[in-house]
Write a protein that holds these residues in place. Structure first.
Motif, mmCIF file in Angstrom:
data_model
loop_
_atom_site.group_PDB
_atom_site.id
_atom_site.type_symbol
_atom_site.label_atom_id
_atom_site.label_comp_id
_atom_site.label_asym_id
_atom_site.label_seq_id
_atom_site.Cartn_x
_atom_site.Cartn_y
_atom_site.Cartn_z
ATOM 1 N N THR A 96 20.936 -8.543 4.513
ATOM 2 C CA THR A 96 21.477 -9.725 5.178
ATOM 3 C C THR A 96 20.427 -10.286 6.120
ATOM 4 O OG1 THR A 96 23.709 -8.799 5.069
ATOM 5 C CG2 THR A 96 23.354 -10.607 6.598
ATOM 6 N N SER A 97 20.209 -11.591 6.053
ATOM 7 C CA SER A 97 19.210 -12.240 6.895
ATOM 8 C C SER A 97 19.719 -12.347 8.325
ATOM 9 C CB SER A 97 18.886 -13.634 6.345
ATOM 10 O OG SER A 97 19.985 -14.507 6.551
ATOM 11 N N SER A 98 18.819 -12.800 9.220
ATOM 12 C CA SER A 98 19.212 -12.973 10.625
ATOM 13 C C SER A 98 20.307 -14.016 10.767
ATOM 14 C CB SER A 98 17.987 -13.368 11.467
ATOM 15 O OG SER A 98 17.390 -14.542 10.938
ATOM 16 N N ILE A 131 20.512 -11.703 0.799
ATOM 17 C CA ILE A 131 19.233 -11.698 0.084
ATOM 18 C C ILE A 131 19.289 -10.577 -0.943
ATOM 19 C CG2 ILE A 131 16.728 -11.506 0.235
ATOM 20 C CD1 ILE A 131 16.987 -12.259 3.215
ATOM 21 N N ARG A 180 12.836 -11.556 -4.626
ATOM 22 C CA ARG A 180 13.900 -11.746 -3.641
ATOM 23 C C ARG A 180 14.549 -13.106 -3.908
ATOM 24 N NH1 ARG A 180 11.786 -10.757 2.280
ATOM 25 N NH2 ARG A 180 13.864 -9.879 2.590
ATOM 26 N N VAL A 216 16.100 -15.956 1.416
ATOM 27 C CA VAL A 216 14.641 -15.874 1.284
ATOM 28 C C VAL A 216 14.320 -15.693 -0.190
ATOM 29 C CG1 VAL A 216 12.611 -14.457 1.772
ATOM 30 C CG2 VAL A 216 14.249 -14.941 3.593
ATOM 31 N N THR A 269 11.422 -19.708 2.794
ATOM 32 C CA THR A 269 12.386 -19.360 3.833
ATOM 33 C C THR A 269 13.130 -20.625 4.254
ATOM 34 O OG1 THR A 269 11.080 -19.826 5.826
ATOM 35 C CG2 THR A 269 10.617 -17.749 4.675
#
Length: 199
Positions: free
Chosen positions: A99-101, A106, A121, A125, A143
């Motif tokens: 999990t992204s910020s 992802i 990926r 991302v 990104t």
């Protein structure tokens, strides 16, 4: 016709033919560039399809511990993921989700074969990068904040694996550039173990 041939021809040609010959020359260059681009995209798409077709329905549930280190800055981060491992004649496939910020998914897929590793990926991302020991490779890193030209020179790509008990260790060390600017010497240590109930 090469550019030098064209210049020599231009000195003696009938001026009325010059524009036509130049147009033909430019069209040929465009076709060559377009063909090379199509071939490159086809190679990438075939690799992605090959990795996506790996039979993860028969995969083993695993825990993946990843430690990423900036060797120049002596900074590192560690994360634990639940994933899957699938072995095939030509190598090993690993898949896990992070999990992204921004709390977005992802999907990560790794193919490890000998001293080479490919990482794909998809999601918040996106990247498709192949790491070949002793070689420099290039790709794009996308990104939410923008896209970057990514270049890696891989010093080390080493994977050790055993089935009983199930465990594996990948060490990937490479020099990283983004948009032709050096980021530094990076190292990724990835440990694989049979799934525990803790993840």
């Amino acid at each position: 016709m090469s550019s030098h041939q064209f210049e020599a021809y231009a000195c003696h040609a009938d001026p009325s033919l010059l524009d036509t010959q130049y147009d033909v020359y430019e069209r040929k260059k465009k076709v060559i560039r377009r063909t090379a681009l199509i071939a490159t995209n086809l190679i990438k798409r075939n690799a992605e399809e090959e990795m996506s077709m790996a039979d993860f329905s028969a995969a083993l549930p695993i825990d993946i511990l990843i430690t990423s280190t900036s060797l120049d800055e002596q900074e590192n981060g560690t994360a634990l993921f639940a994933g899957q491992l699938y072995s095939k004649n030509d190598g090993y496939y690993l898949r896990y989700e992070e999990t992204s910020s921004g709390n977005k998914s992802i999907q990560n897929t790794l193919k490890i074969e000998g001293h080479n590793c490919t990482i794909i990926r998809n999601g918040a991302v996106r990247m498709h990068q192949r790491y070949e020991q002793g070689k420099t490779t290039r790709g794009m890193y996308h990104t939410p904040h923008g896209s970057f030209l990514m270049e890696t020179h891989t010093e080390l790509c080493q994977f050790a694996y055993q089935e009983k008990p199930l465990q594996g260790e990948l060490r990937l060390r490479y020099h990283l550039k983004l948009n032709e600017q050096s980021v530094g010497l990076m190292q990724v240590d990835l440990s694989v173990r049979a799934r525990s109930s803790a993840v």
